[in-house]
Enzyme design. Structure first.
Site, mmCIF file in Angstrom:
data_model
loop_
_atom_site.group_PDB
_atom_site.id
_atom_site.type_symbol
_atom_site.label_atom_id
_atom_site.label_comp_id
_atom_site.label_asym_id
_atom_site.label_seq_id
_atom_site.Cartn_x
_atom_site.Cartn_y
_atom_site.Cartn_z
ATOM 1 N N ARG A 28 0.799 -1.276 0.101
ATOM 2 C CA ARG A 28 0.033 -0.045 0.053
ATOM 3 C C ARG A 28 0.753 1.385 -0.089
ATOM 4 N NH1 ARG A 28 -5.127 -0.246 3.686
ATOM 5 N NH2 ARG A 28 -3.653 0.251 5.320
ATOM 6 N N ASP A 29 2.217 1.199 -0.274
ATOM 7 C CA ASP A 29 3.055 2.424 -0.377
ATOM 8 C C ASP A 29 4.118 2.209 -0.976
ATOM 9 O OD1 ASP A 29 3.461 5.176 0.104
ATOM 10 O OD2 ASP A 29 4.547 4.961 1.882
ATOM 11 N N LEU A 30 4.066 1.400 -1.985
ATOM 12 C CA LEU A 30 5.119 1.102 -3.055
ATOM 13 C C LEU A 30 5.362 2.359 -4.091
ATOM 14 C CD1 LEU A 30 6.979 -1.209 -3.837
ATOM 15 C CD2 LEU A 30 5.164 -1.893 -5.730
#
Length: 190
Positions: A28-30
């Site tokens: 969710r924060d690539l």
């Protein structure tokens, strides 16, 4: 980065994403800042502060978390989403490896979110300079319909990725980047 370097980073990141997704975890924060390159050519995913463990009862999420410029359209729109949002984010990382920055980087966060939600798949600046394999790979990552977007497991079978050289091929790039950073550090006034 060259296409050969992008292939290697893509394969290594997709192996990490496949492992996460197989264990029902979304990153969710690539983004590029959360991908670490080792001096041996290793590639690691980092910063799991926004990751989410999925369960049979909660196999999708709807919270807007992550870094704006790498967010998938379904996240920006507040829709339910699953692990393939990480694939969109990785597609944006791939564009960043090609162009040096993610799409809409010159826009503030609200403006970038609006463009992500309304324009769909971002356009490349010079797509004719890219191989057909890379263009197809990006297309598979950046499908606006999450159901049509490829999974990490599927992308690992894409010809762009399967043609990647060993990760040790990244060593010259990493060494030259370290040398460049050291020279910059030495030139700074005290």
């Amino acid at each position: 980065m060259t296409e050969d370097e992008i292939k290697i980073v893509s394969r290594e990141c997709l192996q990490g994403l496949d492992c996460l997704h197989s264990n029902h975890v979304m990153h969710r924060d690539l983004k590029s800042a959360n991908i670490l390159l080792g001096t041996d050519g290793s590639v690691k995913l980092a910063d799991f502060g926004f990751s989410a463990q999925l369960t049979p009862e909660q196999s999708r999420r709807s919270s807007m978390v992550g870094s704006t410029w790498w967010m998938a359209p379904e996240v920006v729109k507040g829709q339910l989403y699953g692990p393939k949002t990480d694939i969109w984010s990785f597609g944006i990382v791939a564009i960043e490896m090609v162009e040096g920055e993610p799409p809409y980087w010159d826009r503030n966060s609200p403006s970038a979110r609006l463009l992500i939600a309304t324009k769909g798949t971002p356009e490349l600046r010079q797509p004719k300079l890219l191989s057909s394999w890379l263009c197809d790979f990006l297309s598979c990552c950046l499908q606006t319909d999450e159901a049509r977007r490829w999974s990490a497991k599927e992308l690992l079978q894409h010809p762009f990725v399967t043609s990647a050289k060993p990760k040790a091929s990244l060593v010259p790039l990493i060494v030259s980047l370290k040398e460049w950073k050291e020279k910059r550090r030495m030139r700074r006034p005290l």
